[in-house]
Design an enzyme around this catalytic site. Structure first.
Site, mmCIF file in Angstrom:
data_model
loop_
_atom_site.group_PDB
_atom_site.id
_atom_site.type_symbol
_atom_site.label_atom_id
_atom_site.label_comp_id
_atom_site.label_asym_id
_atom_site.label_seq_id
_atom_site.Cartn_x
_atom_site.Cartn_y
_atom_site.Cartn_z
ATOM 1 N N SER A 99 32.286 59.835 25.958
ATOM 2 C CA SER A 99 32.307 58.314 25.345
ATOM 3 C C SER A 99 31.086 57.828 24.286
ATOM 4 O O SER A 99 30.896 56.921 23.996
ATOM 5 C CB SER A 99 31.744 57.493 26.364
ATOM 6 O OG SER A 99 33.213 56.720 27.144
ATOM 7 N N SER A 146 34.474 54.981 25.133
ATOM 8 C CA SER A 146 34.177 53.676 25.827
ATOM 9 C C SER A 146 32.939 53.559 24.770
ATOM 10 O O SER A 146 33.423 52.296 25.309
ATOM 11 C CB SER A 146 33.968 53.529 27.246
ATOM 12 O OG SER A 146 32.711 54.592 27.927
ATOM 13 N N LYS A 202 24.847 48.641 25.991
ATOM 14 C CA LYS A 202 26.247 48.739 26.423
ATOM 15 C C LYS A 202 26.325 47.915 27.875
ATOM 16 O O LYS A 202 25.875 48.534 28.929
ATOM 17 C CB LYS A 202 26.823 50.576 26.941
ATOM 18 C CG LYS A 202 28.681 50.432 27.008
ATOM 19 C CD LYS A 202 28.551 51.794 27.047
ATOM 20 C CE LYS A 202 29.941 52.449 27.291
ATOM 21 N NZ LYS A 202 29.897 54.076 27.725
HETATM 22 N N1 GLN Z 1 37.846 58.849 27.218
HETATM 23 C C1 GLN Z 1 37.087 59.410 27.937
HETATM 24 C C2 GLN Z 1 37.645 58.921 29.284
HETATM 25 O O1 GLN Z 1 38.165 58.425 29.500
HETATM 26 C C3 GLN Z 1 35.802 59.653 28.442
HETATM 27 C C4 GLN Z 1 35.222 58.580 29.169
HETATM 28 C C5 GLN Z 1 33.155 58.311 29.336
HETATM 29 O O2 GLN Z 1 33.009 59.239 28.610
HETATM 30 N N2 GLN Z 1 33.080 57.343 29.420
HETATM 31 O O3 GLN Z 1 37.380 59.522 30.719
#
Ligand code: GLN
Length: 467
Positions: free
Chosen positions: A177, A153, A78
């Site tokens: 994410s 994400s 990532k």
């Molecule tokens: N979708 C969640 C957010 O927008 C999770 C993000 C994450 O785990 N980095 O915060």
């Protein structure tokens, strides 16, 4: 010809060991696949220029009998994980040309194991989002239906593994994410126990919630990767180590109090998964987690608070892009206004607000207390059951644009995943079949949650469930 569709880390490891092909052959196969499919999927933001060199080194390790389970395995990381000498941007314009000055501990561990890191993959900017639509470089596509998001994400990681552009990927999980994109793309995603994998060299989002974990095609592969990347690290003071024993029989809890608002097909799919577990001999027990409906609100107070503090360092002075004004203050305004995306700015403002004098106790302080209650809820439940199952997301992969104009709708999609981060416990997303949408069948994941250090329990139940 290497059949990468059917390939897993385990199978590739056997083939490399038996000299059916070399690490260089395997790397080249993936590079070709990336060349063919990445223009459409947009999983990779960059492919590294030393992949073949890395693969040659891996062949050397196998030659000398020094191979590990990951030697020669093509990986994606990532774009918030440091690889020394390579750009790491967090999918943000503010770090567009930022070159990592050291390796993240997870990267050191992958390199030591002989893994071949193909490149960095797309994500929502600084890991804020659930679709990759917040990437400053455009979204990634879901390989099962390119009109839909891969989740986020870590959507680039999921798209890469599901689209056969890597055999495994690293993602990061602050509120879901790793698990949500794994669910949307039909792969396995593990969010480990907080602190069990070093965060050194991970661009921080919300430090009390962030954890790095594997995204793979099978549970067995996730286990292989986790066993290599885990462990205490002198560079991460929050590091912890531990392992719960496996059991012969498991009792699995199904929470009844928060299955509202779930898409009908996803709910059906979940009920079928529970039936399957029952038929496999697991004991199923209804459990109550009364504070869970509050987890989302708690997350969307604590997370932005930590985001606003962590991202303060990106001011154009120390590193990253700079837009100069007439004085230092204007430098800050121009740089942060120009190079941060909308969602990042929204969260910095929310976080600054909940931390400000007069509001701190009402929001941040209170959320900390409720976080404690969420933890206690799970502790209580884990006295009765070994694991808890829930859907991963209330819906399957959605279309581009469907939620991106309404941040609240996007946040609601995290309802099932954020509680494991708040409680610092491990959770895994495992492919659980599909639901029909238009003319496609879209993957849906089952989430299994275990007590702290219960990764082995997740692997054990997960392997039986995926049979
Ligand atoms: N979708 C969640 C957010 O927008 C999770 C993000 C994450 O785990 N980095 O915060």
């Amino acid at each position: 010809m290497i059949n990468i569709k059917e390939l897993t880390i385990k199978k590739a490891h056997e083939a490399l060991k038996n000299k059916e092909y070399t690490c260089v052959d395997l790397a080249q196969t993936y590079l070709t696949e990336i060349e063919n499919k990445n223009p459409e999927l947009h999983a990779y933001l960059a492919v590294y220029n030393d992949v073949v060199e890395q693969a040659k080194k891996a062949d050397g390790m196998i030659e000398k009998g020094k191979g590990t389970m990951l030697t020669g395995i093509p990986f994606a990381i990532k774009d918030n994980i440091f690889f020394e000498g390579k750009v790491v941007s967090g999918a943000s314009k503010i770090l567009e040309n930022y070159v990592a000055t050291y390796d993240a501990t997870v990267v050191t561990k992958l390199k030591d194991a002989g893994a071949v890191i193909l490149g960095r993959v797309n994500m929502d900017e600084f890991a804020m989002g659930g679709s990759t639509e917040n990437s400053a470089y455009g979204p990634s596509k879901n390989p099962h239906d390119i009109s839909r998001v891969p989740g986020g994400s870590s959507g680039g990681s999921a798209s890469a593994v599901a689209g056969d552009l890597a055999l495994g990927a690293l993602g990061s999980d602050t509120g879901g994410s790793i698990r949500q994109p794994a669910s949307f793309c039909g792969i396995v995603g593990l969010k480990p126990t907080y602190g069990s994998v070093s965060r050194h060299g991970l661009i921080a989002m919300a430090s009390s919630l962030d954890v790095i974990g594997p995204m793979t095609k099978t549970v067995e592969d996730a286990e292989i990767v986790f066993n290599i990347i885990k462990g205490k690290d002198k560079f991460d003071a929050t590091g912890v180590e531990g392992e719960l024993p496996k059991k012969n029989r498991y009792i699995i809890g199904v929470p009844t109090d928060f299955l509202k608002g779930v898409d009908d097909d996803v709910l059906n799919n979940f009920n079928q998964s529970v039936e399957k577990l029952k038929s496999q001999g697991f004991e199923i027990k209804e459990v109550s987690l009364p504070t869970l409906p509050y987890a989302l609100a708690v997350y969307y107070i604590l997370m932005p608070a930590e985001v606003s503090s962590n991202l303060a360092r990106l001011d154009g002075v120390k590193y990253g892009s700079l837009k100069e004004g007439k004085d230092l203050m204007e430098d800050y305004f121009l740089t942060r206004g120009e190079f941060f995306g909308k969602e990042v700015r929204r969260r910095i403002m929310l976080g600054t607000y909940v931390l400000s004098t007069g509001y701190y106790d009402a929001y941040y302080g209170k959320a900390l207390k409720v976080r404690e209650l969420v933890k206690q809820d799970f502790e209580k439940v884990f006295k009765e059951v070994d694991a808890v199952v829930t859907p991963v997301s209330p819906m399957p992969a959605f279309k581009f644009g469907e939620k991106s104009n309404d941040p609240l709708q996007m946040y609601l999609a995290d309802i099932f995943t954020v509680s494991a981060n708040l409680a610092t416990i491990p959770a895994i997303s495992i492919p659980a079949g599909t639901v029909p949408r238009e003319d496609k069948n879209l993957p849906v994941g089952l989430q299994i949650i275990a007590p702290r250090f219960g990764e082995n329990i997740l692997f054990d139940i997960g392997k039986r469930f995926e049979e």
